[in-house]
Design a protein around this motif. Structure first.
Motif, PDB file in Angstrom:
ATOM      1  N   ILE A 152       0.838  -1.206   0.000  1.00 26.77           N
ATOM      2  CA  ILE A 152       0.000   0.000   0.000  1.00 26.77           C
ATOM      3  C   ILE A 152       0.872   1.255   0.000  1.00 26.77           C
ATOM      4  O   ILE A 152       0.615   2.201  -0.758  1.00 26.77           O
ATOM      5  N   LEU A 153       1.905   1.259   0.836  1.00 23.94           N
ATOM      6  CA  LEU A 153       2.786   2.433   0.928  1.00 23.94           C
ATOM      7  C   LEU A 153       3.491   2.718  -0.398  1.00 23.94           C
ATOM      8  O   LEU A 153       3.546   3.863  -0.852  1.00 23.94           O
ATOM      9  N   PHE A 154       4.030   1.671  -1.011  1.00 23.06           N
ATOM     10  CA  PHE A 154       4.728   1.895  -2.274  1.00 23.06           C
ATOM     11  C   PHE A 154       3.776   2.296  -3.390  1.00 23.06           C
ATOM     12  O   PHE A 154       4.117   3.108  -4.240  1.00 23.06           O
ATOM     13  N   ASN A 155       2.558   1.774  -3.378  1.00 24.69           N
ATOM     14  CA  ASN A 155       1.563   2.199  -4.365  1.00 24.69           C
ATOM     15  C   ASN A 155       1.242   3.680  -4.171  1.00 24.69           C
ATOM     16  O   ASN A 155       1.142   4.442  -5.137  1.00 24.69           O
ATOM     17  N   ALA A 156       1.110   4.106  -2.920  1.00 25.10           N
ATOM     18  CA  ALA A 156       0.840   5.526  -2.625  1.00 25.10           C
ATOM     19  C   ALA A 156       2.019   6.403  -3.046  1.00 25.10           C
ATOM     20  O   ALA A 156       1.826   7.507  -3.568  1.00 25.10           O
ATOM     21  N   ILE A 157       3.235   5.915  -2.849  1.00 24.25           N
ATOM     22  CA  ILE A 157       4.419   6.673  -3.270  1.00 24.25           C
ATOM     23  C   ILE A 157       4.408   6.853  -4.791  1.00 24.25           C
ATOM     24  O   ILE A 157       4.637   7.956  -5.297  1.00 24.25           O
ATOM     25  N   ILE A 158       4.126   5.778  -5.513  1.00 23.20           N
ATOM     26  CA  ILE A 158       4.116   5.837  -6.982  1.00 23.20           C
ATOM     27  C   ILE A 158       3.064   6.841  -7.462  1.00 23.20           C
ATOM     28  O   ILE A 158       3.334   7.684  -8.321  1.00 23.20           O
ATOM     29  N   GLU A 211      16.615   6.942  -6.606  1.00 24.17           N
ATOM     30  CA  GLU A 211      16.696   6.891  -5.146  1.00 24.17           C
ATOM     31  C   GLU A 211      15.637   5.949  -4.563  1.00 24.17           C
ATOM     32  O   GLU A 211      15.889   5.274  -3.557  1.00 24.17           O
ATOM     33  N   LEU A 212      14.481   5.860  -5.192  1.00 20.28           N
ATOM     34  CA  LEU A 212      13.463   4.912  -4.739  1.00 20.28           C
ATOM     35  C   LEU A 212      13.950   3.480  -4.929  1.00 20.28           C
ATOM     36  O   LEU A 212      13.757   2.624  -4.063  1.00 20.28           O
ATOM     37  N   GLU A 213      14.616   3.229  -6.037  1.00 19.69           N
ATOM     38  CA  GLU A 213      15.196   1.904  -6.265  1.00 19.69           C
ATOM     39  C   GLU A 213      16.259   1.615  -5.196  1.00 19.69           C
ATOM     40  O   GLU A 213      16.342   0.500  -4.671  1.00 19.69           O
ATOM     41  N   HIS A 214      17.051   2.612  -4.852  1.00 11.43           N
ATOM     42  CA  HIS A 214      18.057   2.467  -3.795  1.00 11.43           C
ATOM     43  C   HIS A 214      17.377   2.117  -2.458  1.00 11.43           C
ATOM     44  O   HIS A 214      17.856   1.266  -1.712  1.00 11.43           O
ATOM     45  N   LEU A 215      16.250   2.775  -2.169  1.00 12.96           N
ATOM     46  CA  LEU A 215      15.500   2.485  -0.947  1.00 12.96           C
ATOM     47  C   LEU A 215      15.058   1.026  -0.926  1.00 12.96           C
ATOM     48  O   LEU A 215      15.210   0.333   0.085  1.00 12.96           O
TER      49      LEU A 215
END
Length: 194
Positions: free
Chosen positions: A150-156, A177-181
């Motif tokens: 859910i969090l990553f969908n909201a980030i996208i 940077e998201l890929e790095h995270l």
């Protein structure tokens, strides 16, 4: 000459996408879809009662196609997922303009709201399932993998809003940077497994 009324919903969605790309959301009509498909307007209305219904089905089709493609990947699934999301994160993103326009319409239309809500639930589930392929457990105690989805969908979606509204938004840098995270979270989880 119009084709006989033997056209299915998926084919009409294909033609509707072409109309959207060529004319934009503002000039999109069911009549244009009928003309593009070479069928009568009645045929289009048989499958889609309203313009909004076909637009929501286009969003659903794009999402399902994207997740189906990503689910075929066995290695580098996170990177592939991010590349897919990044490809739709542009100042002129056809998909996100459509999605957010429908989202606003959904505030006053329960059918659109429910349909889009179902799409989001499916996207969250797909993200969680893909994360489970990479993580045997959550990299942070107390945060479930479902919540990470859910969090990553909201980030996208939040990044898409930024790209639509902010000139010169640094999509490449933010996604790097998201890929790095993701890599850091995955390596943290891997270290805990040892």
């Amino acid at each position: 000459m119009a084709k006989p009324n033997v056209i299915n919903k998926r084919e009409l969605i294909h033609y509707a996408k072409q109309c959207l790309v060529e004319s934009g959301i503002e000039k999109f009509t069911l009549k244009a879809v009928a003309e593009k498909a070479g069928v009568t307007q009645g045929t289009v209305y048989y499958h889609f009662r309203t313009k909004e219904q076909i637009l929501v089905d286009i969003v659903q089709d794009i999402c399902e196609s994207s997740w189906e493609e990503i689910s075929q990947v066995n290695e580098g699934i996170i990177k592939q997922s991010l590349q897919s999301a990044k490809s739709r994160c542009k100042e002129d993103s056809f998909f996100h303009k459509l999605f957010f326009t429908l989202m606003i319409a959904g505030f006053n239309n329960p059918k659109i709201k429910d349909h889009l809500g179902g799409i989001l639930v499916n996207e969250n589930r797909a993200l969680s399932e893909n994360l489970k392929k990479v993580w045997s457990k959550s990299p942070v105690d107390g945060v479930s993998i479902d919540t990470w989805g859910i969090l990553f969908n909201a980030i996208i979606d939040g990044l898409a809003i930024q790209a639509l509204l902010t000139r010169n938004f640094s999509v490449d840098n933010v996604y790097k940077e998201l890929e790095h995270l993701f890599e850091r979270l995955s390596s943290t989880q891997a270290e805990e497994d040892i």
